[in-house]
Motif scaffolding. Structure first.
Motif, short mmCIF file in Angstrom:
data_model
loop_
_atom_site.label_atom_id
_atom_site.label_comp_id
_atom_site.label_asym_id
_atom_site.label_seq_id
_atom_site.Cartn_x
_atom_site.Cartn_y
_atom_site.Cartn_z
N GLY A 1 0.81 -1.20 0.00
CA GLY A 1 0.00 0.00 0.00
C GLY A 1 0.85 1.25 0.00
O GLY A 1 2.04 1.21 0.33
N SER A 2 0.23 2.33 -0.38
CA SER A 2 0.94 3.61 -0.39
C SER A 2 1.01 4.14 1.04
O SER A 2 0.48 3.53 1.97
CB SER A 2 0.20 4.60 -1.27
N ARG A 3 1.65 5.30 1.19
CA ARG A 3 1.79 5.83 2.53
C ARG A 3 0.43 6.22 3.11
O ARG A 3 0.19 6.09 4.31
CB ARG A 3 2.71 7.05 2.52
N ALA A 4 -0.46 6.69 2.26
CA ALA A 4 -1.80 7.04 2.73
C ALA A 4 -2.54 5.78 3.21
O ALA A 4 -3.23 5.80 4.23
CB ALA A 4 -2.59 7.71 1.61
N ASP A 5 -2.35 4.68 2.46
CA ASP A 5 -2.98 3.42 2.89
C ASP A 5 -2.44 3.01 4.26
O ASP A 5 -3.20 2.57 5.12
CB ASP A 5 -2.67 2.31 1.87
N VAL A 6 -1.14 3.15 4.42
CA VAL A 6 -0.52 2.78 5.70
C VAL A 6 -1.16 3.57 6.82
O VAL A 6 -1.52 3.02 7.86
CB VAL A 6 1.00 3.04 5.65
N ALA A 7 -1.35 4.88 6.59
CA ALA A 7 -1.94 5.72 7.63
C ALA A 7 -3.34 5.23 7.98
O ALA A 7 -3.71 5.14 9.14
CB ALA A 7 -1.97 7.16 7.16
N ARG A 8 -4.10 4.86 6.94
CA ARG A 8 -5.48 4.42 7.20
C ARG A 8 -5.51 3.10 7.97
O ARG A 8 -6.30 2.91 8.88
CB ARG A 8 -6.24 4.29 5.88
N VAL A 9 -4.63 2.17 7.58
CA VAL A 9 -4.62 0.87 8.26
C VAL A 9 -4.14 1.02 9.69
O VAL A 9 -4.69 0.43 10.61
CB VAL A 9 -3.76 -0.15 7.48
N LEU A 10 -3.12 1.85 9.89
CA LEU A 10 -2.62 2.07 11.25
C LEU A 10 -3.70 2.67 12.13
O LEU A 10 -3.82 2.32 13.30
CB LEU A 10 -1.40 2.99 11.24
N ALA A 11 -4.50 3.56 11.56
CA ALA A 11 -5.57 4.16 12.34
C ALA A 11 -6.57 3.11 12.80
O ALA A 11 -7.18 3.23 13.86
CB ALA A 11 -6.28 5.23 11.52
N LEU A 12 -6.74 2.05 12.00
CA LEU A 12 -7.63 0.97 12.41
C LEU A 12 -6.97 0.09 13.46
O LEU A 12 -7.60 -0.32 14.44
CB LEU A 12 -7.99 0.08 11.20
N LEU A 13 -5.70 -0.21 13.25
CA LEU A 13 -5.04 -1.18 14.13
C LEU A 13 -4.69 -0.58 15.49
O LEU A 13 -4.68 -1.27 16.50
CB LEU A 13 -3.76 -1.70 13.46
N HIS A 14 -4.36 0.69 15.48
CA HIS A 14 -3.99 1.32 16.74
C HIS A 14 -4.60 2.71 16.76
O HIS A 14 -3.93 3.69 16.51
CB HIS A 14 -2.46 1.38 16.85
N PRO A 15 -5.90 2.78 17.07
CA PRO A 15 -6.63 4.05 16.94
C PRO A 15 -6.02 5.16 17.80
O PRO A 15 -6.10 6.33 17.42
CB PRO A 15 -8.03 3.71 17.45
N ALA A 16 -5.39 4.79 18.91
CA ALA A 16 -4.85 5.82 19.79
C ALA A 16 -3.75 6.62 19.12
O ALA A 16 -3.37 7.69 19.60
CB ALA A 16 -4.31 5.18 21.07
N LEU A 17 -3.25 6.12 18.00
CA LEU A 17 -2.18 6.83 17.30
C LEU A 17 -2.69 8.18 16.81
O LEU A 17 -1.91 9.12 16.62
CB LEU A 17 -1.69 6.00 16.12
N GLY A 18 -3.99 8.28 16.62
CA GLY A 18 -4.57 9.53 16.14
C GLY A 18 -4.31 10.70 17.08
O GLY A 18 -4.27 11.84 16.65
#
Lengths: 160, 538
Positions: B385-402
């Motif tokens: 995935g692109s960097r934007a995809d990474v950001a979206r998946v990370l937001a799902l896997l570790h929501p507190a990262l937001g």
């Protein structure tokens, strides 16, 4: 040489000095084996092999000479929230295990340890990398420690 | 147990007449079995014992058994007859009649078939499961009974697998993973719709929400064929249950590119590029035959990955992240909140120009090695995935990262180092990390430990502090001489190794101290084992 790591203050509980005997026996056997192999290969005329085994014997001998210091390097602390364990001189390792993360605690005794009245306490968490074993605890102390830690783990149980 | 056994028997012995198509209501037991229509299916998690889909034995291995038997009989018929009777070139039935053996032989065959059918029937009959408020329980076995319980608050994930054959018959396998080797509770097979509802109910129960929450989604009972086709084609099993759109879409071109741009393909190309001219110049062309198996193996691996990843999807649901995989045999994995123990975002060298990344994770349920039909929980949650995809998946896997600094991800992935929010290795670390010392560092967000490593193979590792099992501080002789030390975060086993090997010794000591404290406090504050319940004391 720069100073060694000393991440926390406080008294380290050390293991029984008798543990030196257990570990000496272990590395002594290695030395003996290497020497015997060196002699045999030398008598058979395999010079290169003999040299290799001699070197191995020397290395093992050096390791053996470090055993007393290494045993002195084992230590643990029961702190408020976690168990702290240390080992190693050349390769120092400190591990902190929160009480609530302990999944089980094993007591092991080898034949030599049993003769000397020593036990080994092994801690298992959900992470295999934790890999903490406190050797050389007097039997009574090992069982007391185990019961106490199991109790602590039970009251402070957290999820995975 | 007062059921007339004829119906289930028929369902198994015949060429799997479609069980879902049988008129419901003729027989109480069969309705309670899993292929009952939706209204009843909703009650599967009611604490009572239920049975699996009646076609289970057939789907599990009966097909192979029957096929093998058929092949054997077809191939060895003459031989067997020859062996047993000593005659040849005669129709076996004539032979039997001639000798007056027709009845005994026919009887024997019938008894054998009946025994097999009864065996299958009993194994189905004795394989029962129930879902209570606390546990999922399965019992099975005729002579050797086994019973397996999984505590709901220890569920690490639920996987809904649909192997191709089962999919054709509208069945699915529900696998409830708990931590540990081979500790999964498998419900194979259930009707598709029933499996779907059961998954939702188990998740709802596990989350700590009370029973009787959301009502079962009613689905119009259309014709059987349409229903099957609908199920077969639906991206998610149940449209009503389906989460919002997948947050990441992988175009086929990118997928193929990512599969081809690997180090192993590069090596293969090099080997062939050198090998073919060399073998031709030497004249020993047969050397090339040796490369053939490797080519074949690699080709099949790429095709396999391709079909598996082609319909990849990932989306957030209230009960966790849902990851779908597979083209023909599909698998659909739900990872409840707080079940991801470590996350790594990696970039293989060859993906760099394209700006692609891959996300792998450590999950407590993985590593069971039961890789049949793609049922193993996949640890690769974003294949490419692109960097934007990474950001979206990370937001799902570790929501507190937001909550953390939004630039964290950017600097973490592509930052060059220096003073950029990460605590990086000092200059003297270049003796141990000649290329990457500038980039090797860590930072602590409110909820996670973030490690950045590698200049050529770049990676960023995230460990939620509430998932830390223990922490280690290590120092070898070289590190000591350079006044460096390493800090290892211990998590459950998986492809991610959250280790930082070169940190300034003093910083390492304070990091070790911080992690030690946060591991305890965030572990105790964590309520994700019952993620939907009002905050309870742990």
């Amino acid at each position: 040489m720069a100073e060694r790591l000393e991440p926390v203050d406080g008294e380290w509980k050390r293991v029984s000095p008798k543990q030196v005997g257990v570990e000496l026996a272990g590395s002594g056997v290695t030395v003996l084996l290497a020497v015997v192999l060196a002699v045999v290969t030398f008598l058979l005329g395999a010079g290169v092999m003999a040299a290799i085994f001699t070197a191995a014997a020397l290395v093992a001998l050096f390791a053996t000479s470090l055993v007393p210091r290494r045993v002195r390097s084992y230590g643990y602390q029961l702190r408020e929230d976690d168990l702290l364990f240390r080992r190693g001189l050349l390769f120092q390792r400190f591990v902190a295990i929160p009480y609530g993360r302990m999944q089980l605690i094993d007591i092991n005794r080898g034949p030599l340890s049993r003769a000397l009245g020593l036990s080994e306490l092994k801690f298992v968490t959900a992470a295999a990398a934790t890999n903490v074993t406190i050797p050389g605890l007097p039997e009574g102390e090992a069982e007391g420690l185990r019961d106490r830690l199991v109790g602590l783990a039970e009251t402070r149980r957290v999820g995975l | 147990m007062s059921t007339d056994p004829i119906r289930p028997l028929g369902a198994e012995a015949g060429p799997v007449g479609d069980p879902g198509g049988r008129p419901a209501g003729t027989e109480p037991e069969a309705i309670r079995a899993a292929e009952a229509p939706r209204a009843e299916a909703a009650a599967l998690a009611d604490g009572e014992w239920h049975r699996l889909h009646p076609a289970t034995p057939f789907l599990r291995g009966g097909v192979a058994f029957v096929a093998i038997l058929g092949i054997l009989v077809a191939n060895f018929r003459d031989r067997l007859i020859d062996l047993a009777v000593g005659f040849e070139e005669k129709d076996p039935f004539d032979l039997l009649i001639e000798r007056g053996w027709l009845l005994p032989v026919l009887g024997g065959a019938i008894v054998l078939v009946l025994l097999g059918v009864v065996g299958f029937y009993l194994s189905w009959r004795f394989n029962q499961f129930r879902v209570t408020d606390e546990v999922v329980e399965v019992r099975s076995g005729i002579l050797f009974r086994t019973q397996r319980q999984a505590r709901l608050d220890r569920i690490q994930g639920i996987n809904l697998g649909r192997p191709l054959l089962a999919r054709l018959f509208g069945a699915a396998r529900l696998e409830i993973s708990v931590a540990g080797q081979d500790a999964n509770v498998r419900l194979a097979f259930l009707g598709s719709a029933a499996a779907d509802t059961l998954r939702r109910d188990v998740l709802a129960l596990a989350s700590g929400a009370k029973r009787g929450g959301a009502p079962a989604v009613e689905r119009a009972r259309t014709g059987l064929l349409e229903q099957r086709v609908g199920e077969l084609l639906a991206p998610e099993l149940d449209p009503g249950e389906a989460p919002p759109e997948s947050v990441v879409k992988i175009p086929p071109g990118r997928l193929i590119g990512s599969l081809l741009l690997t180090e192993s393909t590069l090596i293969l190309v090099l080997v062939l590029g050198v090998g073919i001219p060399w073998s031709l110049s030497v004249g020993s062309w047969y050397v090339l035959l040796g490369a053939f198996p490797a080519l074949l193996g690699m080709g099949s691996l790429i095709v396999q990955r391709f079909t598996r990843t082609l319909r990849y999807s990932i989306a957030g649901t209230p009960n966790g992240v849902r990851v779908g995989y597979g083209l023909l045999s599909t698998s659909n994995q739900t990872i409840p909140p707080g079940r991801v123990h470590a996350i790594a975002v990696r970039q293989p060298l060859l993906w760099r120009a394209a700006g692609w990344w891959q996300i792998t994770t450590n999950l407590a349920s993985s590593g069971s090695g039961s890789g049949r039909g793609g049922a193993t929980p996949a640890t690769t949650l974003l294949p490419v995935g692109s960097r934007a995809d990474v950001a979206r998946v990370l937001a799902l896997l570790h929501p507190a990262l937001g909550d953390a600094d939004p630039s964290l991800l950017e600097t973490g992935l592509v930052g060059k180092g220096g003073t950029d929010g990460f605590v990086n290795a000092p200059r003297r670390a270049r003796w141990l990390r000649p290329f990457s010392w500038r980039r090797t560092g860590f930072t602590l967000t409110g909820s996670a430990l973030v490690l950045r490593r590698g200049a050529i193979w770049r990676s960023l590792i995230l460990v939620p502090q509430a998932r830390l099992q223990s922490v280690a501080l290590v120092q070898g002789p070289l590190q000591r001489r350079l006044r460096l030390a390493g800090v290892h975060a211990h998590t459950v086993a998986g492809p991610v190794l959250p280790r930082l090997e070169v940190v300034d010794a003093r910083t390492a000591v304070s990091l070790f101290d911080d992690l030690r404290t946060t591991a305890v406090t965030s572990g105790e504050a964590d309520t994700t084992h019952r993620w939907n319940s009002p905050r309870t004391a742990s």
